[in-house]
Design a protein around this motif. Structure first.
Motif, PDB file in Angstrom:
ATOM      1  N   UNK A 197       0.761  -1.266   0.056  1.00  0.00           N
ATOM      2  CA  UNK A 197       0.027   0.063  -0.118  1.00  0.00           C
ATOM      3  C   UNK A 197       1.080   1.251   0.088  1.00  0.00           C
ATOM      4  N   UNK A 198       0.187   2.471  -0.239  1.00  0.00           N
ATOM      5  CA  UNK A 198       1.177   3.450  -0.526  1.00  0.00           C
ATOM      6  C   UNK A 198       1.697   4.273   0.726  1.00  0.00           C
ATOM      7  N   UNK A 199       0.855   3.870   1.844  1.00  0.00           N
ATOM      8  CA  UNK A 199       1.462   4.248   3.145  1.00  0.00           C
ATOM      9  C   UNK A 199       2.590   3.481   3.733  1.00  0.00           C
ATOM     10  N   UNK A 200       2.915   2.354   3.192  1.00  0.00           N
ATOM     11  CA  UNK A 200       3.711   1.369   3.683  1.00  0.00           C
ATOM     12  C   UNK A 200       5.102   1.910   2.893  1.00  0.00           C
ATOM     13  N   UNK A 201       5.022   2.856   1.951  1.00  0.00           N
ATOM     14  CA  UNK A 201       6.456   3.285   1.213  1.00  0.00           C
ATOM     15  C   UNK A 201       6.890   2.081   0.561  1.00  0.00           C
ATOM     16  N   UNK A 202       8.328   2.069   0.775  1.00  0.00           N
ATOM     17  CA  UNK A 202       8.901   0.728   0.198  1.00  0.00           C
ATOM     18  C   UNK A 202       9.612  -0.234   1.072  1.00  0.00           C
ATOM     19  N   UNK A 203       9.669   0.210   2.361  1.00  0.00           N
ATOM     20  CA  UNK A 203      10.285  -0.729   3.290  1.00  0.00           C
ATOM     21  C   UNK A 203       9.243  -0.725   4.632  1.00  0.00           C
ATOM     22  N   UNK A 204       9.320  -1.992   5.300  1.00  0.00           N
ATOM     23  CA  UNK A 204       8.398  -2.248   6.319  1.00  0.00           C
ATOM     24  C   UNK A 204       9.310  -3.237   7.160  1.00  0.00           C
ATOM     25  N   UNK A 205       9.471  -2.651   8.581  1.00  0.00           N
ATOM     26  CA  UNK A 205      10.222  -3.080   9.718  1.00  0.00           C
ATOM     27  C   UNK A 205       9.924  -3.007  11.116  1.00  0.00           C
ATOM     28  N   UNK A 206      10.513  -3.178  12.101  1.00  0.00           N
ATOM     29  CA  UNK A 206      10.183  -2.918  13.469  1.00  0.00           C
ATOM     30  C   UNK A 206       8.765  -3.570  13.696  1.00  0.00           C
ATOM     31  N   UNK A 207       8.531  -4.488  13.585  1.00  0.00           N
ATOM     32  CA  UNK A 207       7.176  -4.970  13.907  1.00  0.00           C
ATOM     33  C   UNK A 207       6.766  -5.029  15.527  1.00  0.00           C
ATOM     34  N   UNK A 208       5.636  -4.654  15.774  1.00  0.00           N
ATOM     35  CA  UNK A 208       5.115  -4.830  17.317  1.00  0.00           C
ATOM     36  C   UNK A 208       3.918  -5.377  17.215  1.00  0.00           C
ATOM     37  N   UNK A 209       3.721  -6.750  17.948  1.00  0.00           N
ATOM     38  CA  UNK A 209       2.417  -7.505  17.604  1.00  0.00           C
ATOM     39  C   UNK A 209       1.739  -7.424  19.272  1.00  0.00           C
ATOM     40  N   UNK A 210       0.432  -7.265  19.442  1.00  0.00           N
ATOM     41  CA  UNK A 210      -0.271  -7.506  20.368  1.00  0.00           C
ATOM     42  C   UNK A 210      -1.499  -8.402  19.983  1.00  0.00           C
ATOM     43  N   UNK A 211      -1.715  -9.547  20.874  1.00  0.00           N
ATOM     44  CA  UNK A 211      -2.824 -10.214  20.615  1.00  0.00           C
ATOM     45  C   UNK A 211      -4.019 -10.124  21.726  1.00  0.00           C
ATOM     46  N   UNK A 212      -4.972 -10.009  21.246  1.00  0.00           N
ATOM     47  CA  UNK A 212      -6.303  -9.510  22.009  1.00  0.00           C
ATOM     48  C   UNK A 212      -7.526 -10.182  21.313  1.00  0.00           C
ATOM     49  N   UNK A 213      -8.394 -11.051  21.930  1.00  0.00           N
ATOM     50  CA  UNK A 213      -9.820 -11.467  21.703  1.00  0.00           C
ATOM     51  C   UNK A 213      -9.568 -12.171  20.311  1.00  0.00           C
TER      52      UNK A 213
END
Length: 307
Positions: A232-248
């Protein structure tokens, strides 16, 4: 019958997904007026030049933070505590872990993630190890593991727990943030990885997923392919530094996006299985760099907690 079940599944997703997105109101984040809440260390300290990539645990009324810091090019891992998570952070005097491995490979360490495992009664830490020549090439980043009875005195595990796969998208290795959830006796790991390209001109960051029964022996999922790529355009060209929360029953991920090597905004996605992620334009980006402020250049890892 299979096609009918598939249609029903996507109809359910279409109905439920907006409700889940609204529950986390990802577009309503407001930067604190107290920023930055944690700064570089005083003159003469080991973290005088840089501090970054915190991981935070709330223990009773005390917030505990592990972070990477440096005076020069060799990052190390430090520790601080606060009564409210915003003000009055008290530093532990020296780095908790020193750089170095028996084979001489580890030249620096970054991006610690810490969890407290009550079933084992100990703190567990995973962090990125970095080779001295880190700007390009294969196998320049690896993941390492340590554990502690109190969050201060740590014992490193010998060797490496995760590295890149030869010939694959992550052949350069895992770095730029990791996120771990221990659920139902299984460790779930999301990690940023890169290939062998030169980061200065051809940065390449994607997010992968792995699971483990002991936090040491990991099995990459999704046939070894990334679970999040910039589509998607808001993700630009690179994605990194994930932070995940699990809920319901839902995995929520906040992660960094950037057109170049340095991320400039935080974006959001969610998933029912940790592999297939749902992205919506109205919730992205979550927030971006702020001109003329402390975060005017780039934004790296986030650490989200439900307090």
């Amino acid at each position: 019958m299979k096609n009918l079940l598939t249609i029903i599944f996507f109809l359910i997703v279409a109905v439920i997904s907006p409700l889940l997105f609204r529950a986390h109101a990802t577009s309503n984040w407001q930067k604190s007026q107290n920023n930055p809440v944690f700064d570089i260390g005083p003159i003469g300290s080991w973290d005088r030049k840089y501090v970054a990539n915190p991981t935070v645990i709330k223990d009773g009324s005390l917030y505990k933070m592990w972070y990477q810091g440096a005076t020069g090019s060799s990052w190390r891992i430090g520790y601080a505590t606060s009564p409210d998570g915003i003000n009055n952070w008290t530093r532990h005097g020296s780095p908790l872990l020193e750089v170095g491995s028996p084979d001489g490979w580890e030249a620096a360490m970054e991006s610690p993630i810490v969890i407290y495992n009550s079933s084992l009664n100990k703190y567990q830490m995973w962090y990125s190890s970095i080779k001295s020549d880190w700007s390009s090439g294969v196998d320049r980043y690896r993941l390492r593991y340590a554990e502690s009875p109190d969050g201060i005195s740590w014992t490193k595990h010998d060797g490496w727990v995760l590295s890149g796969t030869e010939g694959k998208w992550d052949r350069g290795g895992p770095n730029r943030g990791i996120s771990i959830i221990f659920k139902d006796g299984i460790y779930h790991l999301w990690y940023a990885g890169t290939n062998d390209q030169y980061l200065g001109t051809d940065p390449y960051w994607r997010i992968g997923y792995a699971i483990s029964l002991d936090g040491i022996n990991w099995e990459k999922q999704n046939n070894g392919q990334p679970v999040l790529e910039p589509t998607e355009n808001w993700e630009l060209q690179n994605v990194s530094f994930p932070n995940v929360m699990y809920e319901n029953g839902v995995y929520h991920m906040w992660y960094a996006a950037g057109a170049a090597d340095a991320p400039t905004q935080i974006v959001y996605s969610q998933s029912f299985d940790g592999i297939n992620w749902i992205k919506t334009e109205e919730h992205n980006p979550v927030f971006s760099i702020t001109p003329n402020q402390f975060d005017s250049a780039h934004i790296t890892s986030t650490h989200i907690m439900n307090d």
